[in-house]
Every structure is written in structure tokens, then in C-alpha cells.
Motif scaffolding. Structure first.
Motif, PDB file in Angstrom:
ATOM      1  N   ILE A  45       6.285 -10.329  -4.248  1.00  0.00           N
ATOM      2  CA  ILE A  45       7.724 -11.958  -3.865  1.00  0.00           C
ATOM      3  C   ILE A  45       8.333 -11.925  -3.789  1.00  0.00           C
ATOM      4  N   PHE A  46       9.536  -9.691  -3.706  1.00  0.00           N
ATOM      5  CA  PHE A  46       9.887  -9.573  -3.344  1.00  0.00           C
ATOM      6  C   PHE A  46      10.138  -9.289  -2.233  1.00  0.00           C
ATOM      7  N   CYS A  47       9.456  -8.197  -2.156  1.00  0.00           N
ATOM      8  CA  CYS A  47       9.470  -8.209  -0.367  1.00  0.00           C
ATOM      9  C   CYS A  47       9.162  -8.734   0.434  1.00  0.00           C
ATOM     10  N   PHE A  48       7.996 -10.012   0.177  1.00  0.00           N
ATOM     11  CA  PHE A  48       8.152 -11.208   0.893  1.00  0.00           C
ATOM     12  C   PHE A  48       9.074 -12.159   1.638  1.00  0.00           C
ATOM     13  N   SER A  49       9.822 -12.737   0.457  1.00  0.00           N
ATOM     14  CA  SER A  49      11.363 -13.501   0.478  1.00  0.00           C
ATOM     15  C   SER A  49      11.715 -12.710   0.747  1.00  0.00           C
TER      16      SER A  49
ATOM     17  N   ILE B 265       7.848  -1.159   6.308  1.00  0.00           N
ATOM     18  CA  ILE B 265       6.413  -0.306   6.535  1.00  0.00           C
ATOM     19  C   ILE B 265       6.986   0.021   4.650  1.00  0.00           C
ATOM     20  N   PHE B 266       7.906   1.012   4.462  1.00  0.00           N
ATOM     21  CA  PHE B 266       8.022   1.690   3.356  1.00  0.00           C
ATOM     22  C   PHE B 266       9.767   0.988   2.922  1.00  0.00           C
TER      23      PHE B 266
ATOM     24  N   LEU C  59       1.097  -1.151  -0.167  1.00  0.00           N
ATOM     25  CA  LEU C  59      -0.290  -0.559   0.642  1.00  0.00           C
ATOM     26  C   LEU C  59       0.956   1.176  -0.300  1.00  0.00           C
ATOM     27  N   THR C  60       2.247   1.469   0.436  1.00  0.00           N
ATOM     28  CA  THR C  60       2.515   2.623   1.093  1.00  0.00           C
ATOM     29  C   THR C  60       3.472   2.530  -0.244  1.00  0.00           C
ATOM     30  N   CYS C  61       4.418   1.483  -0.535  1.00  0.00           N
ATOM     31  CA  CYS C  61       5.057   1.643  -2.007  1.00  0.00           C
ATOM     32  C   CYS C  61       4.162   2.053  -3.205  1.00  0.00           C
TER      33      CYS C  61
END
Length: 190
Positions: free
Chosen positions: A114-118, A62-63, A2-4
Motif C-alpha cells: 500500500i505504501f510503496c504503490f501510493s 526496486i530497492f 521481493l527485494t525488500c
């Protein structure tokens, strides 16, 4: 996400004074090594009373400058005529974002997910710094604890490594349809 996506939309579509300079400063912040900001971040989290809780890890992620950059680049590639047509029909800026631009951005959101979760799932350093209670520790910290000074339990380490990989695979398969469609959007047809 959301923030991105909101920040990426603002940097890509909204005109405001100092937008390009602010985006440059935001990108430069991504180039600062984590070791430089580690102590001030810890002191801030300690002052907020978030040390030894998962909220410290959540607030740190978050950011994401990378996520804002990715979303901005994707939003720039979407035709401005769609926004202008919606604006003529009476939509406000947030409605344009939520109803028109965001549904078109599903491939970028899937890629970022995918990137952020990994990255977050496999993060070792931040949980090591902020989590002291054994009940709160993450899987990478648990796997590191199985690796002893004089002996290691390789069967448990391998089982833990495979089980820690399963959520990442599940997120990839859940977002695969959107991820693959995003790869084929820019492909040459005919």
C-alpha cells in the motif's frame, strides 16, 4: 516487495560479519535527500540508456530502504523457533523464507504494498526528470500539464485527480484484509 522482503530477512535472520553496520549504512542512505543524489542518478540512468523509458522509474524503486527496514522489523518479531524447527526438518534457508516466514509476513507485505504503490503512483519529480516523451508521462505530470500559466481547466483537473485516486483505493481494498490483520496482531487480547 521481493527485494525488500529478501533484504529484510537477511538483516533480521542471517548472521554475517558486519550485518549491523551494513544495515546502519543502508538506513543512513534513506536519510539522504533526493535532491543530493538526483544528478548522479540521472547520469547513471543516462549512461545505461534508460532515460525516456519507464525502466528508469522501475530501477529507481526496486530497492527501498524504508521497505527493508519495515520487513526487517517484522521478521525480528517472528519467533526464531519456527526457523529452527524447519532447519531441523531439513529445510534450507531459502525454503524457510519462502514456506514459513513469508506466509507469516503477509500483513507487513500488504502494508508495504500500500505504501510503496501510493508513493510511486503519486511521484511527480522522478517522472518529470526521466520521461520526456508525452506518451510516457504519468498521471501526476498530466495533471500538472492541465494547470496552465494563465488559465486552468479545473473540471479536467478534478476529473483526473479522482481517476488517479481509483487505483490507490483498489490496491488498499485488495490488501485491506492483510493490513487490518497486521494491525490486530499486536493488540492486547482478553
Amino acid at each position: 516487495m521481493l527485494t525488500c522482503s529478501l533484504a529484510g530477512y537477511a538483516f533480521a535472520r542471517l548472521e554475517f560479519p558486519g550485518r549491523n553496520r551494513m544495515f546502519l549504512v543502508y538506513l543512513v542512505s534513506y536519510m539522504i535527500p533526493y535532491q543530493v543524489i538526483m544528478i548522479p542518478q540521472y547520469l547513471t540512468m543516462k549512461e545505461l540508456g534508460l532515460v525516456n523509458s519507464h525502466w528508469a522509474l522501475i530501477f529507481l524503486e526496486i530497492f527501498s530502504p524504508y521497505g527493508v527496514f519495515l520487513m526487517r522489523q517484522f521478521f525480528i518479531s517472528i519467533s526464531r523457533e519456527l526457523s529452527e524447527a524447519a532447519r531441523i526438518d531439513g529445510c534450507g534457508e531459502f525454503a524457510i523464507f519462502a514456506r514459513i516466514i513469508l506466509p507469516l509476513a503477509q500483513p507487513a507485505i500488504a502494508t508495504l504494498t500500500i505504501f510503496c504503490f501510493s508513493w510511486v503512483w503519486n511521484d511527480f519529480q522522478a517522472p518529470l526528470i526521466y520521461l520526456n516523451d508525452d506518451r510516457l508521462k504519468t498521471i501526476p505530470l498530466g495533471l500538472a500539464a492541465l494547470n496552465g500559466e494563465f488559465a486552468s481547466e479545473f473540471n479536467l483537473i478534478m476529473a483526473g485527480a479522482v481517476s488517479s485516486l481509483l487505483p490507490v483505493i483498489a490496491v488498499f481494498f485488495a490488501a485491506q484484509k492483510y493490513f487490518i490483520s497486521g494491525l490486530s496482531v499486536g493488540a492486547v487480547k482478553g
